[in-house]
Write a protein that holds these residues in place. Structure first.
Motif, PDB file in Angstrom:
ATOM      1  N   PHE A 189      -1.102  -6.433  -1.073  1.00 58.57           N
ATOM      2  CA  PHE A 189      -1.849  -5.584  -2.015  1.00 58.57           C
ATOM      3  C   PHE A 189      -3.285  -6.096  -2.152  1.00 58.57           C
ATOM      4  N   LYS A 190      -3.428  -7.397  -2.160  1.00 53.23           N
ATOM      5  CA  LYS A 190      -4.765  -7.998  -2.268  1.00 53.23           C
ATOM      6  C   LYS A 190      -5.607  -7.646  -1.046  1.00 53.23           C
ATOM      7  N   LYS A 191      -5.020  -7.686   0.149  1.00 56.87           N
ATOM      8  CA  LYS A 191      -5.727  -7.339   1.372  1.00 56.87           C
ATOM      9  C   LYS A 191      -6.121  -5.866   1.400  1.00 56.87           C
ATOM     10  N   MET A 192      -5.337  -5.027   0.682  1.00 63.98           N
ATOM     11  CA  MET A 192      -5.672  -3.595   0.619  1.00 63.98           C
ATOM     12  C   MET A 192      -6.728  -3.314  -0.443  1.00 63.98           C
ATOM     13  N   GLY A 193      -7.160  -4.371  -1.168  1.00 62.64           N
ATOM     14  CA  GLY A 193      -8.233  -4.211  -2.160  1.00 62.64           C
ATOM     15  C   GLY A 193      -7.760  -3.980  -3.573  1.00 62.64           C
ATOM     16  N   ASN A 251       3.432   0.521  -7.930  1.00 62.75           N
ATOM     17  CA  ASN A 251       3.303  -0.241  -6.694  1.00 62.75           C
ATOM     18  C   ASN A 251       3.544   0.658  -5.483  1.00 62.75           C
ATOM     19  N   TYR A 252       4.541   1.540  -5.564  1.00 63.31           N
ATOM     20  CA  TYR A 252       4.789   2.453  -4.446  1.00 63.31           C
ATOM     21  C   TYR A 252       3.763   3.585  -4.408  1.00 63.31           C
ATOM     22  N   PHE A 253       3.197   3.945  -5.538  1.00 59.79           N
ATOM     23  CA  PHE A 253       2.109   4.930  -5.580  1.00 59.79           C
ATOM     24  C   PHE A 253       0.939   4.436  -4.733  1.00 59.79           C
ATOM     25  N   ILE A 254       0.617   3.153  -4.864  1.00 58.82           N
ATOM     26  CA  ILE A 254      -0.475   2.567  -4.085  1.00 58.82           C
ATOM     27  C   ILE A 254      -0.138   2.562  -2.594  1.00 58.82           C
ATOM     28  N   VAL A 255       1.097   2.200  -2.264  1.00 53.00           N
ATOM     29  CA  VAL A 255       1.520   2.189  -0.860  1.00 53.00           C
ATOM     30  C   VAL A 255       1.358   3.574  -0.248  1.00 53.00           C
ATOM     31  N   LEU A 256       1.803   4.607  -0.970  1.00 46.56           N
ATOM     32  CA  LEU A 256       1.705   5.977  -0.474  1.00 46.56           C
ATOM     33  C   LEU A 256       0.252   6.424  -0.353  1.00 46.56           C
ATOM     34  N   LYS A 257      -0.567   6.032  -1.312  1.00 49.46           N
ATOM     35  CA  LYS A 257      -1.987   6.376  -1.283  1.00 49.46           C
ATOM     36  C   LYS A 257      -2.670   5.755  -0.069  1.00 49.46           C
ATOM     37  N   GLU A 258      -2.381   4.490   0.186  1.00 46.77           N
ATOM     38  CA  GLU A 258      -3.032   3.767   1.282  1.00 46.77           C
ATOM     39  C   GLU A 258      -2.501   4.174   2.652  1.00 46.77           C
ATOM     40  N   THR A 259      -1.328   4.763   2.708  1.00 52.52           N
ATOM     41  CA  THR A 259      -0.761   5.175   4.004  1.00 52.52           C
ATOM     42  C   THR A 259      -0.832   6.689   4.204  1.00 52.52           C
ATOM     43  N   ASN A 260      -1.591   7.371   3.312  1.00 56.47           N
ATOM     44  CA  ASN A 260      -1.852   8.816   3.439  1.00 56.47           C
ATOM     45  C   ASN A 260      -0.558   9.659   3.405  1.00 56.47           C
ATOM     46  N   HIS A 261       0.272   9.391   2.431  1.00 54.14           N
ATOM     47  CA  HIS A 261       1.472  10.188   2.199  1.00 54.14           C
ATOM     48  C   HIS A 261       1.434  10.743   0.777  1.00 54.14           C
ATOM     49  N   PHE A 290       9.177   3.682   2.194  1.00 52.97           N
ATOM     50  CA  PHE A 290       7.883   3.163   1.735  1.00 52.97           C
ATOM     51  C   PHE A 290       7.603   1.783   2.315  1.00 52.97           C
ATOM     52  N   HIS A 291       8.648   0.972   2.427  1.00 53.82           N
ATOM     53  CA  HIS A 291       8.470  -0.366   3.017  1.00 53.82           C
ATOM     54  C   HIS A 291       8.045  -0.262   4.479  1.00 53.82           C
ATOM     55  N   LEU A 292       8.634   0.708   5.198  1.00 51.90           N
ATOM     56  CA  LEU A 292       8.245   0.928   6.593  1.00 51.90           C
ATOM     57  C   LEU A 292       6.785   1.353   6.694  1.00 51.90           C
ATOM     58  N   TYR A 293       6.354   2.227   5.767  1.00 48.12           N
ATOM     59  CA  TYR A 293       4.943   2.650   5.742  1.00 48.12           C
ATOM     60  C   TYR A 293       4.032   1.442   5.558  1.00 48.12           C
ATOM     61  N   LEU A 294       4.405   0.568   4.621  1.00 49.98           N
ATOM     62  CA  LEU A 294       3.572  -0.599   4.309  1.00 49.98           C
ATOM     63  C   LEU A 294       3.511  -1.557   5.497  1.00 49.98           C
TER      64      LEU A 294
END
Length: 551
Positions: free
Chosen positions: A26-30, A42-52, A73-77
């Motif tokens: 998460f830190k590396k993603m800013g 936490n999963y909202f951020i993952v989806l946002k950063e992976t364009n879903h 979501f883990h696979l996306y991350l």
């Protein structure tokens, strides 16, 4: 309240595991590393950063659906950090928090550049494949949401509810009919009720692989209960005496007619049902049946009779003077028609003599009445009564708040309620009864109970054998028949197997109206299909137009 408290604890545990295994990512993603610990966000951020779609985050902690979506979501991350090999994906799914932690604490992990301009042809094809798999996954998740939270398909394998519900009817059950019962085993394989597979008669059913994780459990809770089960409702419930599954919502589903509610008195007299001393009310869509023995001079044409009358489970035997047929499931009209056939010598209704008990009643009476090893397919309930399925009761149905006397005579009637359904420690020692360590002579009922009996009275394993059905076991009411196939299930009670055919006239008709002429819901089915495929068409059209504008 206990349900939501336990559920919150599970969510917090999963959130802590998510945070510990991904905070550096998460830190590396800013983002602040602390956001990795925040449920849903936490999963909202993952989806946002992976364009879903970001709204998918609300699915992340739901029972049964949540574990599937979390894996996605883990696979996306992991893909965002370059972990795209098969072994990476496999480890992410089977050891999510452990594998993500190894990536999280790795020194050389970096974000992948996802700009399509720099992708190779192979990478572009891989991305299309991922999109397709994602679409299939979400379709499965959508179906799971419908199955878990709204309605559940249910097949009729036996003739206990003939001719109201036919063998081979496939129903949709409304889980909100009597309030929604929240899932009690949140970690489970979608669409499977109890076990993954049946090991057969030689194996112990308790050893069959379960479709759910027994150790991860939530207590019983029902929400939005605006209606209580009513007398004469057709009800789907979990079989209360299922010894294979301890979880209430994972026990085998049964469907019967609710003939007596909490507080009623149930009785069978000469094979006829009485409630509170009055004959039962027979609804327009209900056809009560009974068992008959028919003696003939020559053979009956069973296939022709089946084509004329439908369901006719029958046993045939040759005698010295002709043939003997035992029918389980004749209405008064059908019985009258068969009796008038020219080759019928005599016909009688099969009625157990009063106070004769059942085959196993006499054996059970010789044992201690307090036992948990009762074969409910043979033993009448309660086991210390000389009743049978034709002469039964009167039996008072327990109601929440009732104070009942507990002694050696009444214990067989209430022992399952006290020990199994309401989870108390029950002991019967030296003629004295102890509940939770205290000697007692009475007990206060903690929930409502119901009497469920099949319309085909002489071919029904129902409450006369397995006893009261607790309110917590009730699933809901069947809504409509979406498919009906004659011959879909083999009838072990009959020597004649019906030919395979689709009963088109029963499809998409309501099942619980009480009316003889049921409403067809074909138009709703067509509308749903049009909306589904129409929506998909317009979404594709919109995306194509947007892509052209971007170019």
């Amino acid at each position: 309240m206990n349900y939501f408290l336990t559920y919150t604890v599970y969510v917090l545990i999963l959130s802590v595991l998510m945070g510990i295994s991904t905070w550096k990512l998460f830190k590396k993603m800013g983002y602040s590393p602390l956001l990795a610990f925040v449920p849903f966000y936490n999963y909202f951020i993952v989806l946002k950063e992976t364009n879903h779609p970001k709204w998918w985050a609300i699915l992340s902690y739901l029972p049964i659906v949540g574990p599937i979506m979390m894996s996605v979501f883990h696979l996306y991350l992991m893909k965002k950090f370059g972990k795209t090999l098969f072994k990476d994906q496999l480890l992410t799914v089977i050891l999510p928090f452990i594998y993500m932690a190894t990536v999280n604490y790795s020194k050389d992990v970096e974000l992948e550049d996802e700009n399509d301009l720099y992708l190779t042809e192979e990478e572009k094809n891989s991305k299309k494949k991922d999109t397709f798999i994602g679409s299939i996954t979400f379709a499965v998740v959508f179906a799971t949401i419908i199955h878990v939270f709204f309605t559940q398909p249910f097949g009729i394998p036996t003739g206990s509810m003939e001719r109201t519900l036919l063998v081979g009817d496939f129903l949709f059950v409304n889980k909100w009919s009597y309030g929604y019962r929240l899932p009690m085993r949140p970690l489970a394989i979608p669409f499977l009720q109890g076990t993954i597979l049946d090991t057969g008669e030689k194996g112990n059913p308790k050893d069959d692989p379960k479709s759910y994780v027994e150790g991860v459990k939530l207590p019983y809770e029902r929400i939005f209960q605006f209606n209580k089960p009513q007398r004469n409702d057709v009800v789907v419930f979990n079989y209360p005496r299922d010894s294979v599954h301890t979880s209430i919502d994972r026990k085998d589903p049964y469907v019967k007619r609710l003939v007596a509610v909490a507080g009623d008195t149930f009785e069978m007299r000469n094979g006829r049902l009485f409630v509170n001393g009055k004959p039962e009310t027979v609804l327009g869509d209900q056809e009560v049946q009974h068992s008959f023995t028919v003696n003939t001079g020559t053979q009956l044409d069973i296939p022709a009779l089946y084509n004329t009358y439908g369901f006719l489970p029958v046993r045939e035997a040759q005698t010295n003077t002709g043939f003997e047929y035992t029918f389980q499931g004749l209405t008064d009209k059908t019985a009258k028609d068969i009796k008038s056939l020219p080759n019928v010598v005599d016909m009688r209704e099969n009625i157990f003599p009063k106070d004769s008990g059942t085959v196993s009643h006499k054996l059970n009476a010789e044992k201690n009445a307090y036992t948990k090893s009762i074969d409910t397919t043979q033993s009448i309930f309660p086991i210390n009564k000389p009743w049978n399925q034709d002469f039964y009761g009167p039996l008072k149905i327990p109601k929440k708040g009732d104070v009942v006397a507990i002694n050696q005579e009444t214990l067989p009637e209430y022992q399952w309620i006290i020990s199994q359904y309401e989870h108390n420690k029950l002991e019967n020692k030296n003629g004295k009864i102890f509940i939770n360590g205290k000697e007692t002579s009475q007990y206060t009922i903690q929930q409502d109970y119901y009497m469920m009996v099949g319309d085909n009275r002489d071919a029904s394993l129902d409450a006369r054998f397995f006893g009261f059905v607790p309110e917590e076991n009730i699933v809901g009411k069947p809504m409509f028949t979406w498919m009906s196939v004659q011959g879909a299930f083999k009838d072990s009670s009959s020597s004649y197997q019906a030919p395979l055919k689709v009963r088109w006239e029963r499809m998409f008709k309501a099942t619980n109206t009480g009316d003889a002429n049921k409403t067809s819901y074909w138009w709703i089915a067509v509308m749903i299909l049009v909306l589904f495929f129409g929506w998909e068409y317009f979404v594709k059209l919109f995306r194509k137009k947007k892509t052209e504008e971007d170019l």
